[in-house]
Structures are given as structure tokens and as C-alpha cells.
Enzyme design. Structure first.
Site, mmCIF file in Angstrom:
data_model
loop_
_atom_site.group_PDB
_atom_site.id
_atom_site.type_symbol
_atom_site.label_atom_id
_atom_site.label_comp_id
_atom_site.label_asym_id
_atom_site.label_seq_id
_atom_site.Cartn_x
_atom_site.Cartn_y
_atom_site.Cartn_z
ATOM 1 N N ASN A 95 0.860 -1.187 0.000
ATOM 2 C CA ASN A 95 0.000 0.000 0.000
ATOM 3 C C ASN A 95 0.896 1.236 0.000
ATOM 4 O OD1 ASN A 95 -1.510 2.278 0.841
ATOM 5 N ND2 ASN A 95 -3.046 0.954 1.793
ATOM 6 N N THR A 152 0.282 3.893 3.088
ATOM 7 C CA THR A 152 0.760 3.542 4.430
ATOM 8 C C THR A 152 2.263 3.268 4.395
ATOM 9 O OG1 THR A 152 0.042 1.278 4.014
ATOM 10 C CG2 THR A 152 -1.441 2.670 5.278
ATOM 11 N N GLN A 209 5.330 4.870 6.716
ATOM 12 C CA GLN A 209 6.338 4.100 7.443
ATOM 13 C C GLN A 209 7.745 4.607 7.125
ATOM 14 O OE1 GLN A 209 6.092 1.434 9.830
ATOM 15 N NE2 GLN A 209 4.195 2.579 9.879
ATOM 16 N N LYS A 224 9.040 -7.176 1.164
ATOM 17 C CA LYS A 224 10.000 -7.123 2.271
ATOM 18 C C LYS A 224 9.423 -6.173 3.321
ATOM 19 C CE LYS A 224 14.041 -7.815 -0.736
ATOM 20 N NZ LYS A 224 15.237 -7.180 -1.341
ATOM 21 N N GLU A 241 11.028 -0.607 9.500
ATOM 22 C CA GLU A 241 12.230 -0.168 10.209
ATOM 23 C C GLU A 241 13.305 0.427 9.316
ATOM 24 O OE1 GLU A 241 12.777 -2.954 13.823
ATOM 25 O OE2 GLU A 241 11.597 -4.064 12.372
#
Ligand SMILES: Cc1cc2nc3c(=O)[nH]c(=O)nc-3n(C[C@H](O)[C@H](O)[C@H](O)COP(=O)(O)OP(=O)(O)OC[C@H]3O[C@@H](n4cnc5c(N)ncnc54)[C@H](O)[C@@H]3O)c2cc1C
Ligand code: SF4
Lengths: 328, 698
Positions: B590, B593, B597, B660, B664
Site C-alpha cells: 500500500n 501507508t 512508514q 520485504k 524499520e
């Protein structure tokens, strides 16, 4: 939470009458500092006297160009006031450099002057602190003191006063109007805030129960050319690492007059009178500005963690003076 | 079954958060908002010594207050079973291992009464001297058995010492990063309710299954008798990954008083009891030929943990796979101090480790007079340097090139300290990012309902990442139906077991289970000729086998981070003018979103570069700046121009989604890019974070 009573004062004399002789009573204005300190257990009043409704909330001009700022004026209203912005831009800039929009909307002029230090030990009741509990010691001297004083500190306390607004007011020579049990009196700035000496528990010269009712800002014709420059770690919403408030009057390349105050360096806003004296009559050059800064900072006694504040204040003062001189 | 025509796939499209309306209208319930009948409030008491023993607790003043129900400490606390993680054994011993550790808890009818009673509780200690200072030469340094989650502490290939001695160009520098604390918007909170059939926990967690499996044995319960409900979580960044003392304390207090108990960790308590990123001291040695080809990399990390739990951050692990070099050594040394136990913080290991490695690479580029991007291109490995395994995909160079194009890197003059713009020194920097691709077993069920809609259930967690939305898209595509027909239920341990939201493996782990369940459901429906009986059809999937038997590949995501900074030459104030991140992270489920991140991670990296530092008070032994007025995280004004983009990456060796993890990698390398830009702007190399005025003013 400790129970306390809450009273809403009708006027200044009755607020003073309620508070005088009762050290467990505290005035409440915007609450942005006091309520935090109550939550932390640093302030434990039995009675809160809410003065936000009584202290005048207006900025008025008296005949000779003096501004009379009510103690209840919100920080955001003071910063936005058209007269202040034109005549004393450094005051507006100082207020806007402080806290956040939301906090400035709540915070008052009286509360801003009377806010407590941000020394981390002062704010932590599990640790000793001479200011919070006289006689317990000052862990900041040997502990974390990056943000604390380089000037005017004592063995008993090395805290700084956190207000930006007060630094501008000290440069402008403001006069604080106070109501006490014996009636009104005035206190000049600088002079409201004390150096710690051996009574660090006293931030200011005000006596118990005294109430700030207004701040008088006398006219200073050259303050139209003035600047508040604050150095902070974060781009907004951070207390000053150091700051300078400067007003400069230059004609034909010569400094006719100036006002300089430092923030973030002492227990009180630091009026740099030595630097001012060096500059009056001097040529408006970076060399002279640096000479003035160094003369003032000769008295500095840095702590283990904050020697960097000396070149920092020097550089920021020289730059601010040079920018103002260039703009003349 | 009504619809059988396949709609346009949803994966890859910017579907709005499926719970967005619920959240912005205040309908979404967070742990602290549950209010069962008879609820009471627990307020913990923290040790105000750094090491010693609780001698006694004087509760006389506290219990006299109105509304106080119980004061609980070691002397009267219910006993719980020993735990592998000693942080969980709350109130089970007199020992104090660090300042701020929970030593008692007060329960009262209102929060206010509990706070006041906690203040009045008097705890007396036998105080012992403490040691809280991390030093590389600390005599207590030792080599841990493994570093997180299960890597060897040390690795060595070739002969690094000889290679260093013979290298034409050597960089040998020490970098340090401070302790940093997670500060999710929602503090940790639990409402604990004991009933006839066990314990229910409304908890703010990154993994309901993990909380259940951790808490149940402590209270001697089978996992089936603990239920953890956690539909919405206001951030965690790792701090809500491993269950820690607060949730246990809530359950213990509720058991003791026989009533539902609500406990929230205050912002200040968060600086002691929910973990933090260990401070690190890192020595990096690089040896190269004059063209910048690495002959040797040596990376040694020194870090801390508490007395009661070994938490060994995997700081130098990215150095094992980033660049080609025939000689290599990586080590970790740990010292146990009288400090709180560190824990997970966004990209643990990679974040501090890549700060040091990527700073050193920049220093090597300067020493060799080579463009830093070209330097990285020259040192691209053909296969994983440590294992020799092929990379499932590796697009670091593509990210670097794409970033260079977008950022205007070609015009860059490498000379440091020469660009003045509006009185400020301006410079640019680059650094690489990476994060491993993990996947854990999970289970899911998929149900076809008679009304033509579908429900997918899995005990996944959406901690604000958009996981619920991504899983909805994945399920819809696997079922071949529009997202509007699919309802995904997560955040409850009563749902099929799932791995936690951590290690950037949520989408990969849960998504695999969801796809397998949906495939099985599609098959089951086909067998029924597409007919759904009145009570629906449900199938389940378990990916334990599939995840265990993967092909042998080195799987990592990569990225390139670019920063432009302006530094005030008089004050040293550093502000980031631009940040660009280019990532290669498989298929992006998406884009909306995902972008959040990436830029969220990059913002946290900027914050790490310039602002964040938990200051250890040596005299008292705690993190001193324990609130958000003192511990600075980036404010909006610090983030001026930030962009994240990604390169197309088709990797068939990952999982059914080809994705993947992206949670982070955004923070990895950012701090190095900023520090490298500061060097380019000023000519001053700052090797200790954060880069604040005191490091630059002269
Ligand atoms: C996160 C944060 C960041 C901040 N950053 C900054 C910053 O960068 N720069 C800055 O300058 N400030 C900053 N502040 C502080 C803020 O400016 C003060 O909290 C505010 O000005 C206090 O005003 P108040 O009306 O809310 O005072 P209150 O909290 O109501 O009172 C503060 C004190 O003043 C006393 N008092 C109030 N009115 C009177 C009166 N009329 N006479 C005598 N005593 C009185 C009270 O008894 C109390 O002791 C920050 C605050 C916070 C919480
Ligand atoms: S500097 Fe002042 S306020 Fe800070 S600990 Fe020392 S006495 Fe207290």
C-alpha cells in the site's frame, strides 16, 4: 493527587488578602507551569487562588509612549500586539520564541515572569535540590549541567531562569507593578529575579503573597531596531540554550546607545551592562562587538558541562549586533 | 457465492486505512479506555536507588487515605512462577537492580487517590554502590553467547589485522550513540480482569499471542485461560514487542485485590521500565586500496545491559553483509550495569551500527577522494559476504543512482565547508540503509459468509502501521474479491496465533498465513460449486512448515538516504533542509501507508541525528531527562522537506506477496546521511550523536 482548594479571586487586593501570611497558598494564572509542577509533586499548594480573571488582560498605551501590559495578558496576545511589534519587536520575538502556540495561548505575562527553573533535579522530587528543599544540596553542580548557568551562580545553586520574555523585558528596562499587603509597589527589571546566593529557594524579590498586576514598558525610541535571537536544540518548542536580546542605536558608524540582555546563562535574565558600556561611543564594527562580548563574559564561570556557552553567547551576540548595525 | 469475476488487484493501491474513520471519530478503543464494572486503579512505586534491597515498606500513611484498597510489595505480593526474563518477576524479590524498577504498587478507587497513596508510601532500602557508566574499557566487558535475536557475537573472515597493516588507506575511528527511548504517543497501558475462566488483559501491545504466552505461565494458567485484547495500539516501535513488567504488575494487582485493575505507565516511568536503545561505543576500521576497494572491515561494538537480563543488541550485524571485503571481523562486547534493561527500538542493531559503518564509509570516500556513491558501488558484493548465499534481490546501487538523480547529486562539489547560503553553511550527505527480511510462522482462518462477505481472522497487531489495511488488501486479492467484501479481525489472542509486530516481519508473516487461508477457502468453495451454506464455510492455515522450509537466500531490503543540512557557523545549530529516502523493499502493498512508514522512520532518524539523547545521571543512576520537554524528539519545524520513494523490485524468493518489511528500514542510515552532510557543510566530523550545538560551536 493531593486535595487542594480552589478560589477565584475577585480583585487584586482580595487575592493578596487571601494569600498573605499563608505560604501554602499559590496564585494560578494560565497553569502551564504550576499545574505541571503540582503533578510532579514539586509544588504542593493547599489553596490555589486563580488570578487569571482579575489581572488586567489588556495592553494599554499611556500618554508618553509607555505600554502598560496587564499581568493577565496571554503570551500570544502580547506577541501579536501591533504596538509591541512596531516599537519593541524584540519583545514580540522573545515571546514567540517560547513554548508552543497552545501554551502561549494559555500562559500569562505574570505567570511567565514567575515560572520556575527547568533544572532537571528541581523537577524530580526523588532527588535533592537546594531550591526545592533548602539545605539538601545541589546535585547539578557535579551532575548534568549542560543547560545551566555560567554567570552569577553560587555554590548553592546553578540554575537558570527559563523565560524568554523576561530577557527582552530586562533589556527594555521594564517596571513590574506589584500588589502586596501594604499596597502597590514597583520593581525594575532587571531586579525582579535574584541571583541564587545562599537563598536559591527565592527566585525573585517578591515577598510571600505579592501579586504582579502589570508590567510597564517604558518608551525606548531606538527599540524599533531590536532583535531577540534564541539558540535552541530543536527548531521549535525548546527552551533556550542561550539567547540574546539586543536593541541598537547606530549613527555614522558609531554606537550611540544599546541595550543587551542574555538568557539561559544565569538565575536571572542577565543584563549585559559591561558590554553596553564598552559599546556606547564605540565604532559599530565586529571587532568592537567582540570586545564588548568578551568584556561581559570575562565574569563567566562555566560548569563542567557548559563551557561551550561562552563562545556561543559571544558569537550570537556579535552576529546579532552586526546584523542590526547593517540594517541601520 | 455471488461474485466470481476477479476485480482489479488491491495490493499496490493506496487504500485508505480501513479503521481510519473509527480512529478520527474516537470510536477506536485503546487499552486504557476499557472500563469494566468495579474497576480500580493501580499506580506503581519505583525504586529511588540504583542498587540494593528493599528493607521495608511503610504503608501507614498511604492506607489511611480514602479509597485506598491495597498496597502491594515483595512482602505481601502474590507469588508468580519464575520467568526467563527477570524483568517479568515483578515484586518477587527484595533486590533492586536499577533506579526506577517497580518495587510496589498501590491500588485505589480513583486514579487521584492511588497517585497520592503511592506518593505517601515509604520504602526503605539497604543501599549498595552502583555503576552505571558505559566505557569501552570497562573491566566487566564480556562476549555474549549470541546477539539478538540469535546471531553469533563475533565473526571473522580472512586475516583482518594483517590486511589493515597492509592497506593503502586506513580509516580507524570511534563513534558513539547515546541511549535513546521509545516515546510512542500511547503509553503502555493494561486493564486486567480476572474471571472464573482466567484472566483477560486489555493491553497496548505489539503481539497479543506473545503477551498471552508470556503471562499465562507466570500465573500457572494454560494459555487458553488468558485472553489478550488489543484492537488498536498507539505506536510501540519495539517497546511493546516483548511483554515487560507493567502488564504483569497489572495482572498481579488485579489478582491481589480481586477486582479489575487499570494501570498505565506514565511518560516518566517509560524512561525506566519499558526498555530503550542501548548506548553504543563503536570502533570501525576500514582498510582499502587507493581506489577505495575495501580489503578489510573491522567493527567492534561496546554496549550495556542490566544486571537482571542480558539484552545484547546486534549492532555490527549489518557490517557482515553490506560490503565486499576479503577480510572482516565483527564483535560485540557487553557490560552489565545497574541500569534498566535495554529493549527493542526501531531497527535495533542496524540503526546504531549503520550510523557508524556509513559514517566510516564517508570518511573513506574523503580519504580516497572518491564520490561516496561510487565508493559504495565499487564495494558491492556479488553474494552475501558472510554466508556466500546469493541475495534474493539486492538493489542498493539502483537506490543510490535513483536518489542521486532526484537529489541533484551530480552537481555536488565534494569540498567541505565552503558553501554559504544566507549566512549558513550548507552541505549534503548520503548513506546506505538495510534491514533483514524475516518471517515467522502464523495461523489464520478465512470464512465465507452467506451474505457474500468474508472474514479473515489472525492475532496480528496494527500499531498504527496500517497492518489491518494491508491484510485486507492481501486477503481481497487472494480471494479475488473487492476489499469492501473483506473484514479482517486482528488484535485479540482468541484469534489464530500470530507472530508479533516487530522485526519488520508483520506483513510477510501474517500475509503468508492470510494468503494460504484464503487460497484454502477459495478451494473449499470451488468444491462446493461456489455455494456458501447458511452458517458459512471456514478454513484455516498454519504456515509453520512453509516458513521453516524456505529456499536458501540472503534476504535483505536496501535503501539510500540523502540529506541536505544548514549549519549556523556561529552557533552550530544544525537543521535538515531536505531528506530523501529511496528504498528497494520488494513489492509495496500500500503506497500510502508505506510512505508513512518510510518517512516516519526517516524522521526518527533525523531526530536521532540531531536531538535524541537519554542522559544517564551518574550520581543517581537513572535517565535524567525523563519527559518530552527535556528528551527532545523532532518537532514539525525540524522536518522541512522529506520524501520517500521506492524502486520496483520483483523478488520471487520471499513470500506470496513478494514484500520485504518496511517498518524499520526508514530509520537505518538517516543519522549517518545527516552527519555526513554536516561534515560536508562544515568540514567538522562529528562522531558522537546527537549533533548539537555543543559539538560544533567554537
Ligand atoms: C513544554 C513547555 C515548553 C516551554 N517552553 C518555553 C520556552 O521556550 N520559553 C519560555 O519562556 N517559556 C516556556 N515555557 C513556559 C511557559 O512560558 C510558562 O509555563 C508560562 O509562561 C507560565 O504562565 P502561566 O500563566 O501558565 O503561569 P502559571 O503556571 O499559572 O503560574 C506560574 C507561576 O507564576 C505564579 N504566578 C502566576 N501569576 C502570577 C501573578 N500575577 N503574580 C505573581 N505570581 C504569579 C504562580 O503562582 C506560579 O508559581 C514552556 C512550558 C512548557 C510546558
Ligand atoms: S541548580 Fe538549583 S535548582 Fe538545580 S539542583 Fe541545584 S539547587 Fe536545585
Amino acid at each position: 493527587m493531593r486535595p487542594f482548594s480552589y478560589l477565584r479571586a475577585q480583585d487584586a487586593p482580595s487575592a493578596v488578602a487571601t494569600a498573605t501570611g499563608r505560604p501554602e497558598t499559590m496564585y494560578l494564572a494560565g497553569g502551564t507551569n504550576l499545574v505541571d509542577l503540582m503533578r510532579l509533586g514539586v509544588a504542593v499548594p493547599d489553596v490555589l487562588v486563580d488570578v487569571s480573571g482579575i489581572a488586567s488582560g489588556t495592553v494599554e498605551e499611556t500618554g508618553d509612549g509607555t505600554l502598560l501590559v496587564g499581568a493577565g495578558v496571554r503570551n500570544s496576545d502580547l506577541a501579536a500586539d501591533p504596538l509591541v511589534r512596531r516599537r519593541q519587536p524584540l519583545l514580540s520575538q522573545a515571546v514567540l520564541a517560547g513554548a508552543s502556540g497552545q501554551i502561549r495561548n494559555m500562559a500569562t505575562v505574570g505567570g511567565n515572569l514567575m515560572q520556575r527553573t527547568r533544572c532537571p533535579y528541581f523537577q524530580d522530587v526523588t532527588k535533592p535540590c537546594n531550591k526545592r528543599l533548602p539545605g539538601t544540596g545541589c546535585p547539578a553542580r557535579t551532575g548534568e549541567n549542560r543547560n545551566l548557568a555560567i554567570l552569577g551562580h553560587s555554590d548553592s545553586c546553578v540554575a537558570t531562569h527559563p523565560s524568554d520574555m523576561a530577557v527582552a523585558l530586562a533589556a527594555l528596562g521594564a517596571i513590574v507593578h506589584v500588589e502586596g499587603a501594604d499596597g502597590p509597589r514597583t520593581v525594575p527589571m532587571p531586579g525582579l529575579h535574584r541571583l541564587p546566593g545562599d537563598e536559591p529557594e527565592r527566585d525573585t524579590v517578591l515577598g510571600q503573597g505579592e501579586l504582579i498586576t502589570a508590567v510597564e514598558v517604558p518608551p525606548l525610541p531606538f527599540a524599533g531596531r531590536s532583535r531577540y535571537r534564541k539558540v535552541r536544540d530543536r527548531a521549535s518548542f525548546a527552551f533556550a540554550v542561550v539567547s540574546v536580546a539586543v536593541a541598537l542605536d547606530v549613527a555614522d558608524g558609531i554606537v550611540r546607545d544599546c541595550r543587551i540582555a542574555f538568557g539561559g546563562v544565569a538565575h536571572a535574565p542577565w543584563r549585559a551592562e559591561t558590554a553596553e558600556a564598552v559599546l556606547r561611543g564605540a565604532t559599530a564594527t565586529e571587532t568592537e562587538f567582540a570586545r564588548a562580548a568578551e568584556a561581559e563574559l570575562a565574569a563567566a564561570r562555566p560548569l563542567p558541562g557548559n563551557a561551550f556557552k561562552i563562545p556561543l553567547v559571544r558569537n550570537v551576540l556579535v552576529r546579532t549586533l552586526a546584523d542590526l548595525a547593517e540594517a541601520s | 457465492m455471488t461474485t466470481l469475476t476477479r476485480p482489479t488487484p488491491s495490493v499496490g493501491s493506496a487504500l485508505d486505512r480501513v479503521e481510519g474513520v473509527e480512529k478520527v471519530t474516537g470510536q477506536a478503543k485503546y487499552a486504557y479506555e476499557y472500563a469494566p464494572d468495579d474497576l480500580v486503579y493501580a499506580v506503581p512505586v519505583q525504586a529511588d536507588i540504583a542498587r540494593g534491597e528493599v528493607r521495608s515498606v511503610d504503608a501507614d500513611a498511604a492506607v489511611k487515605l480514602p479509597g485506598v484498597i491495597a498496597t502491594i510489595w515483595y512482602g505481601n505480593a502474590p507469588r508468580i512462577a519464575p520467568a526467563e526474563n527477570a524483568e517479568l518477576s515483578v515484586l518477587q524479590s527484595r533486590r533492586v537492580a536499577y533506579r526506577g524498577q517497580y518495587v510496589a504498587v498501590v491500588v485505589a478507587d480513583t486514579l487521584e487517590n492511588a497517585v497520592e497513596a503511592a506518593r505517601l508510601l515509604r520504602v526503605d532500602y539497604d543501599v549498595e554502590g552502583h555503576d552505571v557508566e558505559l566505557r569501552a574499557d570497562h573491566p566487566g566487558m564480556y562476549r555474549p553467547e549470541k546477539v539478538n535475536p540469535a546471531y553469533p557475537a563475533d565473526t571473522e573472515q580472512g586475516d583482518p589485522d594483517e590486511a589493515l597493516a597492509g592497506a593503502e588507506v586506513v580509516v580507524d575511528e570511534v563513534y558513539s550513540t547515546p541511549a535513546e527511548h521509545n516515546n510512542p504517543m500511547e503509553p503502555h497501558a493494561t486493564v486486567a480482569v480476572w474471571g472464573d475462566d482466567g484472566l483477560t488483559l486489555y493491553d497496548s501491545t505489539q503481539g497479543a499471542t506473545a503477551v498471552r504466552d508470556t503471562v499465562a505461565p507466570l500465573f500457572g494458567l494454560p494459555p487458553g485461560n488468558v485472553r489478550v485484547v488489543s484492537p488498536h495500539v498507539g505506536g510501540g516501535f519495539g517497546s511493546k514487542g516483548t511483554p515487560l513488567s507493567p502488564v504483569v504488575l497489572a495482572a498481579l494487582a488485579a489478582k491481589h485485590v480481586g477486582r479489575p485493575v487499570k494501570l498505565t505507565v506514565t511518560r516518566r516511568q517509560m524512561f525506566a521500565v519499558i526498555g530503550y536503545r542501548t548506548p553504543t561505543i563503536q570502533r570501525v576500521r576500514l582498510g582499502a586500496d587507493a581506489e577505495g576497494r575495501l580489503k578489510v572491515i573491522v567493527h567492534d561494538a561496546f554496549e550495556q545491559s542490566s544486571r537482571i537480563r542480558e539484552f545484547a543488541e546486534q549492532t555490527t550485524t549489518p557490517t557482515r553483509m553490506m560490503y565486499a571485503a576479503p577480510n572482516r571481523r565483527t564483535t560485540h562486547r557487553l557490560v552489565r550495569l545497574d541500569v534498566p534493561t535495554p529493549s527493542w527500538m526501531r531497527a535495533p542493531g542496524e540503526t546504531p551500527g549503520m550510523y557508524a559503518l556509513e559514517s566510516a564509509l564517508d570518511e573513506l570516500a574523503v580519504a580516497c577522494g572518491i564520490d561516496p556513491i561510487e565508493l559504495r558501488v565499487r564495494n558491492e558484493p556479488a553474494a552475501d559476504p558472510e554466508s556466500g548465499l546469493p541475495f534474493s534481490s539486492r538493489n542498493l546501487v539502483a537506490c543510490m543512482r535513483e536518489g542521486a538523480r532526484r537529489f541533484g547529486w551530480a552537481e555536488r562539489d565534494p569540498a567541505p565547508g565552503i558553501r554559504l547560503r544566507d549566512g549558513l553553511l550548507v552541505g549534503t550527505g548520503v548513506a546506505a540503509s538495510t534491514y533483514p527480511v524475516y518471517r515467522r510462522p502464523s495461523r489464520a482462518t478465512a470464512t465465507a459468509l452467506a451474505d457474500g462477505t468474508f472474514t479473515v481472522r489472525i492475532a496480528a497487531a496494527d500499531i498504527g502501521t496500517g497492518a489491518r489495511t494491508a491484510l485486507t488488501q492481501i486477503a481481497a486479492d487472494a480471494l479475488g474479491v473487492p476489499t469492501g467484501l473483506v473484514r479482517v479481525e486482528i488484535g485479540d489472542s482468541a484469534l489464530p496465533d500470530a507472530s508479533l509486530a516487530g522485526g519488520s516481519m508483520g506483513t510477510a508473516s501474517w500475509g503468508t498465513a492470510v494468503v494460504r487461508a484464503c487460497e484454502a477457502l477459495t478451494g473449499a468453495l470451488r468444491e462446493r460449486g461456489g455455494q456458501v451454506p447458511p452458517d458459512g464455510v471456514e478454513v484455516s492455515a498454519d504456515t509453520a512448515r512453509e516458513v521453516g522450509n524456505g529456499e536458501r537466500y540472503a534476504r535483505h531490503a536496501f535503501g539510500a538516504q540523502f540529506a541536505e543540512v544548514a549549519v549556523d557557523p556561529g552557533t552550530g545549530e544544525t537543521r535538515v533542509l531536505r531528506l530523501l529516502g529511496v528504498f528497494a523493499a520488494g513489492r509495496i502493498v500500500n503506497p500510502k501507508t508505506a510512505r508513512s512508514q518510510f518517512i516516519g522512520g526517516m524522521t526518527m532518524g533525523l531526530s536521532m541525528a540531531l536531538l535524541e539523547e537519554s542522559v544517564m545521571d551518574r550520581e543517581f543512576g537513572d535517565y535524567l531527562n525523563h519527559d518530552l520537554a527535556q528528551y527532545h524528539v523532532a518537532a514539525c519545524a525540524d522536518v522541512r522537506d522529506i520524501e520517500a520513494v521506492w524502486v520496483d523490485e520483483d523478488d520471487p524468493h520471499l513470500n506470496p506477496m513478494g514484500a520485504k518489511g518496511i517498518g524499520e528500514i526508514g530509520i537505518v542510515g538517516t543519522a549517518a546521511a545527516v552527519a555526513n552532510a554536516v561534515y560536508h557543510a562544515t568540514g567538522v566530523r562529528v562522531r558522537d550523536l546527537p549533533i548539537r550545538v555543543d559539538r560544533l560551536v567554537r
